[in-house]
Design a protein around this motif. Structure first.
Motif, short mmCIF file in Angstrom:
data_model
loop_
_atom_site.label_atom_id
_atom_site.label_comp_id
_atom_site.label_asym_id
_atom_site.label_seq_id
_atom_site.Cartn_x
_atom_site.Cartn_y
_atom_site.Cartn_z
N ALA A 335 3.72 12.63 -6.47
CA ALA A 335 5.32 12.74 -6.26
C ALA A 335 6.05 12.03 -7.42
CB ALA A 335 5.90 12.05 -5.01
N SER A 336 7.22 12.14 -7.82
CA SER A 336 7.85 11.51 -8.82
C SER A 336 8.04 10.26 -8.52
CB SER A 336 9.36 12.20 -8.90
OG SER A 336 10.03 11.85 -7.82
N PRO A 337 8.46 9.48 -9.94
CA PRO A 337 8.40 8.08 -9.67
C PRO A 337 9.79 7.84 -8.52
CG PRO A 337 8.32 8.46 -11.90
CD PRO A 337 8.36 10.14 -11.15
N GLU A 338 10.76 8.64 -8.72
CA GLU A 338 11.92 8.28 -7.85
C GLU A 338 11.23 8.34 -6.20
OE1 GLU A 338 15.95 10.63 -6.09
OE2 GLU A 338 14.74 11.62 -7.81
N HIS A 339 10.39 9.27 -5.94
CA HIS A 339 9.81 9.08 -4.56
C HIS A 339 9.07 7.86 -4.44
CE1 HIS A 339 10.40 13.51 -4.91
NE2 HIS A 339 10.45 13.62 -3.67
N LEU A 340 8.19 7.48 -5.52
CA LEU A 340 7.33 6.46 -5.05
C LEU A 340 7.94 4.99 -5.22
CD1 LEU A 340 4.10 7.54 -7.45
CD2 LEU A 340 4.54 7.84 -4.92
N ARG A 341 9.23 4.99 -5.90
CA ARG A 341 10.07 3.82 -5.71
C ARG A 341 10.45 3.69 -4.31
NH1 ARG A 341 11.07 4.86 -11.35
NH2 ARG A 341 12.60 6.22 -10.90
N ALA A 342 10.89 4.73 -3.63
CA ALA A 342 11.53 4.80 -2.37
C ALA A 342 10.18 4.45 -1.30
CB ALA A 342 12.00 6.20 -2.02
N VAL A 343 9.14 4.94 -1.51
CA VAL A 343 8.12 4.61 -0.83
C VAL A 343 7.75 3.18 -1.07
CG1 VAL A 343 5.67 4.85 -0.31
CG2 VAL A 343 7.00 6.86 -0.73
N PHE A 344 7.76 2.68 -2.16
CA PHE A 344 7.30 1.06 -2.52
C PHE A 344 8.44 0.03 -1.85
CE2 PHE A 344 7.24 -2.38 -5.82
CZ PHE A 344 6.08 -2.83 -5.57
N SER A 345 9.66 0.58 -1.66
CA SER A 345 10.74 -0.26 -0.97
C SER A 345 10.75 0.06 0.68
CB SER A 345 12.08 0.08 -1.66
OG SER A 345 11.90 -0.16 -3.04
N HIS A 346 9.78 0.85 1.02
CA HIS A 346 10.01 1.17 2.29
C HIS A 346 9.41 -0.13 3.21
CE1 HIS A 346 8.81 3.05 6.17
NE2 HIS A 346 9.68 3.95 5.75
N ASP A 347 10.33 -0.70 4.12
CA ASP A 347 9.92 -1.73 4.93
C ASP A 347 8.47 -1.89 5.46
OD1 ASP A 347 12.52 -2.57 4.49
OD2 ASP A 347 13.40 -1.97 6.37
N GLU A 348 7.93 -0.87 6.17
CA GLU A 348 6.69 -0.89 6.71
C GLU A 348 5.71 -0.73 5.65
OE1 GLU A 348 6.18 1.68 10.17
OE2 GLU A 348 8.14 1.80 10.68
N MET A 349 6.03 -0.15 4.51
CA MET A 349 4.97 0.06 3.45
C MET A 349 4.86 -1.20 2.49
SD MET A 349 3.27 2.68 2.45
CE MET A 349 2.10 3.27 1.17
N ARG A 350 5.77 -2.29 2.45
CA ARG A 350 5.51 -3.16 1.76
C ARG A 350 4.38 -4.07 2.44
NH1 ARG A 350 8.85 -4.20 -2.50
NH2 ARG A 350 7.67 -5.89 -3.01
N GLY A 351 4.56 -4.00 3.51
CA GLY A 351 3.35 -4.92 4.51
C GLY A 351 2.18 -4.52 4.32
N PHE A 352 2.04 -2.98 4.26
CA PHE A 352 0.81 -2.26 4.02
C PHE A 352 0.28 -2.57 2.82
CE2 PHE A 352 -1.36 1.47 2.39
CZ PHE A 352 -2.35 1.37 3.17
N LEU A 353 1.14 -2.55 1.71
CA LEU A 353 0.60 -2.54 0.25
C LEU A 353 0.20 -4.04 -0.03
CD1 LEU A 353 3.50 -0.70 -1.54
CD2 LEU A 353 1.05 0.03 -1.26
N ASN A 354 0.57 -5.07 0.85
CA ASN A 354 0.11 -6.37 0.60
C ASN A 354 -0.98 -6.69 1.48
OD1 ASN A 354 2.25 -8.09 -0.87
ND2 ASN A 354 3.49 -7.09 0.51
N SER A 355 -1.59 -5.75 2.18
CA SER A 355 -2.81 -5.85 2.91
C SER A 355 -3.97 -5.68 2.36
CB SER A 355 -2.64 -5.41 4.28
OG SER A 355 -2.52 -3.67 3.93
N SER A 356 -5.12 -6.19 2.80
CA SER A 356 -6.41 -5.80 2.06
C SER A 356 -6.88 -4.37 1.99
CB SER A 356 -7.65 -6.63 2.68
OG SER A 356 -7.68 -6.34 4.06
N VAL A 357 -6.51 -3.61 3.20
CA VAL A 357 -6.77 -2.13 3.14
C VAL A 357 -5.70 -1.36 2.08
CG1 VAL A 357 -7.84 -2.24 5.26
CG2 VAL A 357 -5.35 -2.09 5.38
N GLY A 358 -4.71 -1.98 1.94
CA GLY A 358 -3.69 -1.09 1.19
C GLY A 358 -3.67 -1.57 -0.29
N ALA A 359 -4.92 -2.38 -0.86
CA ALA A 359 -4.90 -2.57 -2.22
C ALA A 359 -5.13 -1.52 -3.15
CB ALA A 359 -5.78 -3.78 -2.27
N GLY A 360 -5.99 -0.47 -2.52
CA GLY A 360 -6.28 0.59 -3.45
C GLY A 360 -5.08 1.38 -3.57
N VAL A 361 -4.19 1.72 -2.68
CA VAL A 361 -3.05 2.29 -2.69
C VAL A 361 -2.00 1.60 -3.72
CG1 VAL A 361 -1.12 3.66 -1.42
CG2 VAL A 361 -3.65 3.55 -0.52
#
Length: 586
Positions: A335-361
């Motif tokens: 997806a475009s950077p605009e999409h990914l910035r929205a996903v990156f700022s998504h409340d539930e997504m931030r917790g996932f990205l900070n987890s060990s399983v979400g490190a690759g993503v």
């Protein structure tokens, strides 16, 4: 997708051409340029894979459905593979059939046979194109000394077409087929045919005619039981510009995953980039839980084509639930950077990205966001995230992303937030208690660190007593720099490096002209032996485009430059006049 690799083993039954034997020997000896393929073998592996075609006919029976056929123009053979789904459920795998282990589907002893293409035919059989030439090779890949003895046009007036017919009892070749005069109704009916050529031709003719009378017939076809016919009907309606949204949504609810996947493709074609109706957005969000990985993969691609505010929820959910599937993650992150910035700022997504399983993503997302960050606050956002996630993979992704937009981490990290992370990585790189994989990863990340933080660790990892992998990782990190001291450092540590690290060091030393000059000077000074330079590298250095470097190479490498072939021939010429002595031979 071949499980046995791109240069897969093949079993030719024709003799090796003499010129190929000579060329292979010359390449191994470094006399001529060119890759030494197959471990130095002349044949026995794919050298000219040609015309890969999926068999879609109905003459050979179900065992051959969706098999692929590939010619090897250099090996006089036809190779067959069975296509199946890979473990990830998205990609495909091609594997040699169990009953063709050790031999090919077809092969010839005639070295002029050149299988270059195939075609699915009206009779349900596969047709094979044999170009039939004495030599089939790119002229540049044949040394001039060999080429002068070959006629590269020999056979240009020849060529053959084979029809591969089944030996099955009771099979009869289909009578002449002519769909040109078929009615629109007959063409629609032909979309249900068992032979792929019939379906493809009918679909093409329906598109060319643009006859709207086909629409109700195609809609009726969608109520039948044939998956293949439904796929053709959907595409035919799209080609007639008569595919309505209700039909697409109905297809998204079909039991067969292939149809749901195709409906997602057509939905994006039908509405590229535009806003979605609420019912469509709801249906797409529900597909996140689809049991088919291929549907989820296509869902990621389709969502990426719609406005960010309407697809962010589904994209975020898809990434959280399918984080272990490389293909689905890649589709969502397309997806475009605009999409990914929205996903990156998504409340539930931030917790996932900070987890060990979400490190690759997180690493992949950071790389894209860093490369696309067009405002200081956006750059600061990704730097702050990485500073809070001291992970070598994520840090490398940040460095790679910034490099793509022409920035360094030092320029982006104006507050020095990553200093502690780099210190941690430098300590990890030096720590012998850690495994080589972890240390090599830390060294790779240090490529983006300030030299004052990275150099002590790199120097330590190049010293004696380090493992081959750690030394090689340190060399590769150093090689990314452009500073002139890279060559000095590699040459100083040469004596301590293992064989793999030395190979990596030579690659680095021959990559830039300033390093080549330093390398040749070290050879002249006896710091690096001339014998350490491979025959191919010797040839490249003495034939360097820079005349001064070429002259230096000829002087420094004089002892290892292969003699000219004319010189070798003259040296052994007297042997032709010698008489054999059987007793001495015995």
């Amino acid at each position: 997708i071949a499980v046995d690799g791109g240069a897969a083993e093949v079993f030719r039954i024709s003799p090796d051409e003499p010129w190929r034997i000579i060329r292979t020997r010359w390449r191994i000896a470094g006399v001529v340029k060119g890759a030494v393929e197959g471990g130095g073998r002349v044949s026995g592996y794919f050298t000219g894979a040609t015309g890969t075609t999926v068999y879609r006919g109905d003459a050979y029976g179900p065992d051959f459905a969706n098999n692929t056929f590939t010619g090897d123009a250099g090996g006089q053979l036809v190779h067959r593979k069975i296509i199946r789904s890979a473990e990830d459920g998205v990609s495909l795998v091609g594997e040699r059939p169990a009953d063709e282990r050790g031999f090919e589907f077809a092969a010839s002893k005639d070295t002029w046979v050149r299988v270059v293409n195939f075609a699915n035919a009206p009779d349900g059989c596969l047709h094979l194109c044999d170009m039939y030439r004495e030599v089939i090779e790119h002229p540049w890949s044949i040394p001039d000394e060999i080429k002068q003895h070959l006629d590269l046009n020999s056979g240009s007036d020849r060529g053959r077409i084979y029809r591969l017919v089944p030996k099955r009892e009771g099979w009869q070749r289909r009578a002449k087929v002519d769909l040109a005069d078929a009615t629109t109704a007959e063409l629609v009916e032909t979309l249900t045919h068992t032979n792929g050529w019939h379906r493809d031709t009918a679909a093409r003719l329906l598109y060319e005619r643009q006859d709207r009378e086909a629409v109700p017939l195609l809609v009726e076809l969608l109520t039948g039981n044939s998956t293949v016919a439904k796929l053709h009907a959907l595409s035919a309606l799209e080609g007639l510009r008569m595919l309505d949204l209700d039909t697409v949504l109905a297809a998204l609810g079909e039991a067969d995953a292939h149809i749901r996947e195709q409906a997602l493709v057509l939905l994006r074609k039908r509405n590229p980039g535009g806003p979605l109706e609420a019912r469509v957005a709801e249906r797409l969000t529900a597909l996140v839980d689809d049991p088919s990985p291929r549907v989820c993969f296509q869902l990621g691609l389709t969502l990426a084509g719609f406005p960010a505010e309407q697809s962010v929820e589904a994209l975020a959910t898809l990434l959280r639930e399918e984080w272990g599937n490389t293909w689905i993650v890649a589709a969502a992150l397309s997806a475009s950077p605009e999409h990914l910035r929205a996903v990156f700022s998504h409340d539930e997504m931030r917790g996932f990205l900070n987890s060990s399983v979400g490190a690759g993503v997180a690493a992949q997302m950071i790389g894209v966001l860093a490369a696309a960050a067009d405002q200081p606050e956006r750059i600061q956002q990704v730097v702050e995230f990485v500073a809070g996630n001291p992970n070598a993979v994520i840090l490398r992704a940040l460095g790679d992303g910034l490099r793509r937009r022409g920035m360094t981490i030092a320029q982006a990290d104006t507050k020095g937030l990553l200093a502690d992370t780099f210190s941690m990585l430098a300590d990890a790189a030096r720590d012998p208690a850690l495994n080589d994989h972890t240390r090599a990863g830390a060294l790779a990340a240090l490529a983006f660190a300030p030299t004052t933080q990275a150099d002590p660790a790199l120097q330590a990892c190049l010293s004696s007593g380090q493992t081959e992998r750690v030394q090689t990782a340190a060399v590769l990190t150093l090689a990314q720099r452009t500073a002139p001291d890279v060559a000095t450092t590699l040459i100083e540590h040469w004596a301590h490096l293992g064989s793999q690290a030395r190979e990596a060091a030579l690659t680095a030393l021959t990559a830039r002209d300033d390093r080549v000059r330093a390398l040749l000077a070290s050879i002249t000074a006896g710091k690096i032996p001339a014998t350490a330079i491979s025959a191919a590298n010797v040839q490249n250095l003495v034939q360097h485009k820079d005349a001064k470097l070429s002259a230096l190479a000829k002087k420094a490498l004089a002892g290892v430059i292969p003699p000219a072939r004319a010189e070798v021939t003259a040296k052994f010429q007297p042997a032709l006049a010698a008489k054999g002595d059987a007793a001495s031979g015995q």
